[in-house]
Write a protein that holds these residues in place. Structure first.
Motif, PDB file in Angstrom:
ATOM      1  N   GLU A 116      -1.540  24.261   5.925  1.00 52.85           N
ATOM      2  CA  GLU A 116      -1.758  22.588   6.298  1.00 52.85           C
ATOM      3  C   GLU A 116      -0.749  22.081   5.329  1.00 52.85           C
ATOM      4  OE1 GLU A 116      -5.542  21.094   6.361  1.00 52.85           O
ATOM      5  OE2 GLU A 116      -6.349  22.757   7.012  1.00 52.85           O
ATOM      6  N   VAL A 117       0.181  21.230   6.084  1.00 50.30           N
ATOM      7  CA  VAL A 117       1.172  20.625   5.399  1.00 50.30           C
ATOM      8  C   VAL A 117       1.241  19.070   5.431  1.00 50.30           C
ATOM      9  CG1 VAL A 117       3.623  20.264   4.554  1.00 50.30           C
ATOM     10  CG2 VAL A 117       2.768  22.510   5.264  1.00 50.30           C
ATOM     11  N   GLU A 118       1.122  18.178   4.288  1.00 47.26           N
ATOM     12  CA  GLU A 118       1.216  16.742   4.486  1.00 47.26           C
ATOM     13  C   GLU A 118       2.663  16.405   3.673  1.00 47.26           C
ATOM     14  OE1 GLU A 118      -2.394  15.127   3.272  1.00 47.26           O
ATOM     15  OE2 GLU A 118      -3.294  15.364   5.281  1.00 47.26           O
ATOM     16  N   ARG A 119       3.237  15.511   4.400  1.00 48.69           N
ATOM     17  CA  ARG A 119       4.452  15.072   3.582  1.00 48.69           C
ATOM     18  C   ARG A 119       4.475  13.533   3.750  1.00 48.69           C
ATOM     19  NH1 ARG A 119       9.947  17.448   3.566  1.00 48.69           N
ATOM     20  NH2 ARG A 119       9.892  17.092   1.490  1.00 48.69           N
ATOM     21  N   ASP A 120       4.355  12.640   2.653  1.00 48.76           N
ATOM     22  CA  ASP A 120       4.239  11.210   2.413  1.00 48.76           C
ATOM     23  C   ASP A 120       5.856  10.708   2.272  1.00 48.76           C
ATOM     24  OD1 ASP A 120       1.633  11.340   2.786  1.00 48.76           O
ATOM     25  OD2 ASP A 120       1.447  11.034   0.673  1.00 48.76           O
ATOM     26  N   TYR A 121       6.211   9.808   3.101  1.00 47.58           N
ATOM     27  CA  TYR A 121       7.438   9.251   2.854  1.00 47.58           C
ATOM     28  C   TYR A 121       6.932   7.827   2.469  1.00 47.58           C
ATOM     29  CZ  TYR A 121       9.048  13.326   5.216  1.00 47.58           C
ATOM     30  OH  TYR A 121       9.260  14.580   5.754  1.00 47.58           O
ATOM     31  N   ARG A 122       7.411   7.501   1.119  1.00 50.40           N
ATOM     32  CA  ARG A 122       7.068   6.063   0.609  1.00 50.40           C
ATOM     33  C   ARG A 122       7.966   5.330   0.628  1.00 50.40           C
ATOM     34  NH1 ARG A 122       6.274   6.661  -4.738  1.00 50.40           N
ATOM     35  NH2 ARG A 122       6.495   9.062  -4.681  1.00 50.40           N
ATOM     36  N   LEU A 123       7.952   3.826   1.168  1.00 52.37           N
ATOM     37  CA  LEU A 123       9.086   2.767   1.137  1.00 52.37           C
ATOM     38  C   LEU A 123       8.397   1.474   0.330  1.00 52.37           C
ATOM     39  CD1 LEU A 123       9.260   4.483   4.375  1.00 52.37           C
ATOM     40  CD2 LEU A 123      11.508   3.291   3.863  1.00 52.37           C
ATOM     41  N   TYR A 124       9.377   0.877  -0.316  1.00 49.45           N
ATOM     42  CA  TYR A 124       9.073  -0.352  -0.909  1.00 49.45           C
ATOM     43  C   TYR A 124      10.382  -1.294  -0.338  1.00 49.45           C
ATOM     44  CZ  TYR A 124       6.787   2.846  -4.323  1.00 49.45           C
ATOM     45  OH  TYR A 124       6.051   3.845  -4.952  1.00 49.45           O
ATOM     46  N   ASP A 125       9.860  -2.374  -0.040  1.00 50.63           N
ATOM     47  CA  ASP A 125      10.513  -3.523   0.312  1.00 50.63           C
ATOM     48  C   ASP A 125      11.824  -3.721  -0.504  1.00 50.63           C
ATOM     49  OD1 ASP A 125       8.931  -4.271   2.326  1.00 50.63           O
ATOM     50  OD2 ASP A 125       8.114  -6.344   1.382  1.00 50.63           O
ATOM     51  N   GLY A 126      12.892  -3.812  -0.213  1.00 48.30           N
ATOM     52  CA  GLY A 126      14.208  -3.926  -0.769  1.00 48.30           C
ATOM     53  C   GLY A 126      14.591  -2.822  -1.563  1.00 48.30           C
ATOM     54  N   VAL A 127      14.083  -1.677  -1.533  1.00 48.66           N
ATOM     55  CA  VAL A 127      14.685  -0.561  -2.419  1.00 48.66           C
ATOM     56  C   VAL A 127      15.228   0.330  -1.666  1.00 48.66           C
ATOM     57  CG1 VAL A 127      13.594   1.391  -3.917  1.00 48.66           C
ATOM     58  CG2 VAL A 127      12.333  -0.874  -3.774  1.00 48.66           C
ATOM     59  N   PRO A 128      16.609   0.723  -1.674  1.00 48.03           N
ATOM     60  CA  PRO A 128      17.333   1.667  -1.066  1.00 48.03           C
ATOM     61  C   PRO A 128      17.017   3.256  -1.318  1.00 48.03           C
ATOM     62  CG  PRO A 128      18.670   1.023  -2.911  1.00 48.03           C
ATOM     63  CD  PRO A 128      17.344   0.256  -3.077  1.00 48.03           C
ATOM     64  N   ALA A 129      15.665   3.445  -1.289  1.00 49.68           N
ATOM     65  CA  ALA A 129      15.237   5.039  -1.660  1.00 49.68           C
ATOM     66  C   ALA A 129      14.019   5.398  -0.693  1.00 49.68           C
ATOM     67  CB  ALA A 129      15.231   5.040  -3.038  1.00 49.68           C
ATOM     68  N   ILE A 130      13.881   6.367  -0.370  1.00 55.23           N
ATOM     69  CA  ILE A 130      12.769   6.919   0.512  1.00 55.23           C
ATOM     70  C   ILE A 130      12.300   7.924  -0.463  1.00 55.23           C
ATOM     71  CG2 ILE A 130      11.721   7.673   2.481  1.00 55.23           C
ATOM     72  CD1 ILE A 130      14.073   6.563   3.962  1.00 55.23           C
ATOM     73  N   ALA A 131      11.087   7.875  -1.220  1.00 53.78           N
ATOM     74  CA  ALA A 131      10.315   9.005  -1.914  1.00 53.78           C
ATOM     75  C   ALA A 131       9.593   9.779  -1.003  1.00 53.78           C
ATOM     76  CB  ALA A 131       9.540   8.176  -3.199  1.00 53.78           C
ATOM     77  N   THR A 132       9.552  10.985  -1.529  1.00 55.69           N
ATOM     78  CA  THR A 132       9.035  11.879  -0.639  1.00 55.69           C
ATOM     79  C   THR A 132       7.525  12.840  -1.587  1.00 55.69           C
ATOM     80  OG1 THR A 132      10.609  12.524   0.735  1.00 55.69           O
ATOM     81  CG2 THR A 132       9.089  13.836   0.859  1.00 55.69           C
ATOM     82  N   ASP A 133       6.432  12.874  -1.272  1.00 50.77           N
ATOM     83  CA  ASP A 133       5.456  13.766  -1.680  1.00 50.77           C
ATOM     84  C   ASP A 133       5.167  14.656  -0.801  1.00 50.77           C
ATOM     85  OD1 ASP A 133       5.406  11.954  -4.383  1.00 50.77           O
ATOM     86  OD2 ASP A 133       4.415  10.479  -3.119  1.00 50.77           O
ATOM     87  N   THR A 134       4.726  15.781  -1.350  1.00 53.81           N
ATOM     88  CA  THR A 134       4.392  16.932  -0.460  1.00 53.81           C
ATOM     89  C   THR A 134       3.015  17.562  -0.824  1.00 53.81           C
ATOM     90  OG1 THR A 134       6.498  17.585   0.166  1.00 53.81           O
ATOM     91  CG2 THR A 134       4.819  19.179   0.564  1.00 53.81           C
ATOM     92  N   ARG A 135       1.776  17.799  -0.121  1.00 50.85           N
ATOM     93  CA  ARG A 135       0.813  18.293  -0.358  1.00 50.85           C
ATOM     94  C   ARG A 135       0.634  19.639   0.634  1.00 50.85           C
ATOM     95  NH1 ARG A 135       0.147  13.406   0.024  1.00 50.85           N
ATOM     96  NH2 ARG A 135      -0.764  13.481   1.900  1.00 50.85           N
TER      97      ARG A 135
END
Length: 200
Positions: A116-135
Motif C-alpha cells: 500500500e502506497v500513500e504519496r502526499d503532495y504538500r502546497l503552501y500559498d505563494g511558495v513555488p514548490a510542491i513537497a512530497t512525502d511517501t508512506r
C-alpha cells in the motif's frame, strides 16, 4: 464561524471526485479525465493519474511562464513492477500550528501488489514548490535485499562486470543499490544510452 473558516473545516475531510476542483487558499488539486493537476499561484504540476501511481507530464513556473516537460514515461515513484490498483485522491486543508503554516495536502493512495502506497503532495500559498512525502505498508514482491547482496558479491569477485538491461531500466530508481557505475566495465542495452549515463 466565518465563511472562510467553514470552508477550511469542510475541506479537512473532503475527498476529491474525478470532476471536482478542490481549492484551499490559492492551492488546488483536481483530476481532469486521467490528468492530475496540483498547484498554486506560483507553480503547477501536471501528471498522468495512472490509478494513483502518477507519471509527471510537466511542471510550470507560473512566474516566468516556463514549462518543463518530463521526458520520462515511467511512474515518478517505482519500487516494483506491479500494476497500480485502487487509486484514490484525497485533498485536505491543514491549519497552521505555530510552527508550520497552513497548507493543502493532496494524497494519492494506491496498491502495488501487496504494497500500500500513500504519496502526499504538500502546497503552501505563494511558495513555488510542491513537497512530497511517501508512506508504504506491506511487502514487496520480487525484491530481495539478499539477492542484491549476492549481486554485489559477484561484482566484487568478477574480473569484469557488465550491466545487461533493456530500455525499461534506463532512468529507473529501485529500492536497493547494487553498485556504482564506476564498478562496471560497461553496459549492454537494446537502445543507445543517454549521454548522461554513457560514460560508465
Amino acid at each position: 464561524m466565518t465563511g472562510k473558516s467553514l470552508i477550511s473545516a469542510m475541506m479537512l475531510f473532503s475527498c476529491l471526485s474525478a470532476s471536482a476542483i478542490v481549492r484551499a487558499g490559492e492551492c488546488y488539486a483536481f483530476l481532469e479525465g486521467d490528468t492530475l493537476r496540483i498547484g498554486n499561484s506560483r507553480i503547477e504540476r501536471k501528471a498522468l493519474w495512472n490509478n494513483g501511481h502518477i507519471i509527471t507530464l510537466s511542471v510550470t513556473d507560473k512566474s516566468s511562464g516556463k514549462t518543463i516537460v518530463s521526458a520520462g514515461k515511467n511512474p515518478d515513484f517505482n519500487v516494483n513492477r506491479e500494476k497500480p490498483s485502487g487509486g484514490k485522491l484525497t485533498v485536505r486543508q491543514l491549519p497552521g500550528d505555530g510552527i508550520r503554516p497552513s497548507r493543502m495536502v493532496a494524497t494519492a493512495s494506491y496498491r502495488l501488489g501487496n504494497l500500500e502506497v500513500e504519496r502526499d503532495y504538500r502546497l503552501y500559498d505563494g511558495v513555488p514548490a510542491i513537497a512530497t512525502d511517501t508512506r508504504m505498508r506491506g511487502t514487496l514482491d520480487g525484491v530481495s535485499e539478499k539477492e542484491t547482496d549476492v549481486r554485489r558479491t559477484m561484482i566484487t569477485r568478477a574480473t569484469q562486470s557488465y550491466f545487461l538491461c533493456d530500455s525499461s531500466k534506463i532512468g529507473q530508481s529501485f529500492l536497493f543499490k547494487v553498485c556504482d557505475s564506476t564498478d562496471l566495465d560497461g553496459v549492454i542495452c537494446n537502445i543507445p544510452l543517454p549521454e548522461s549515463i554513457r560514460t560508465v
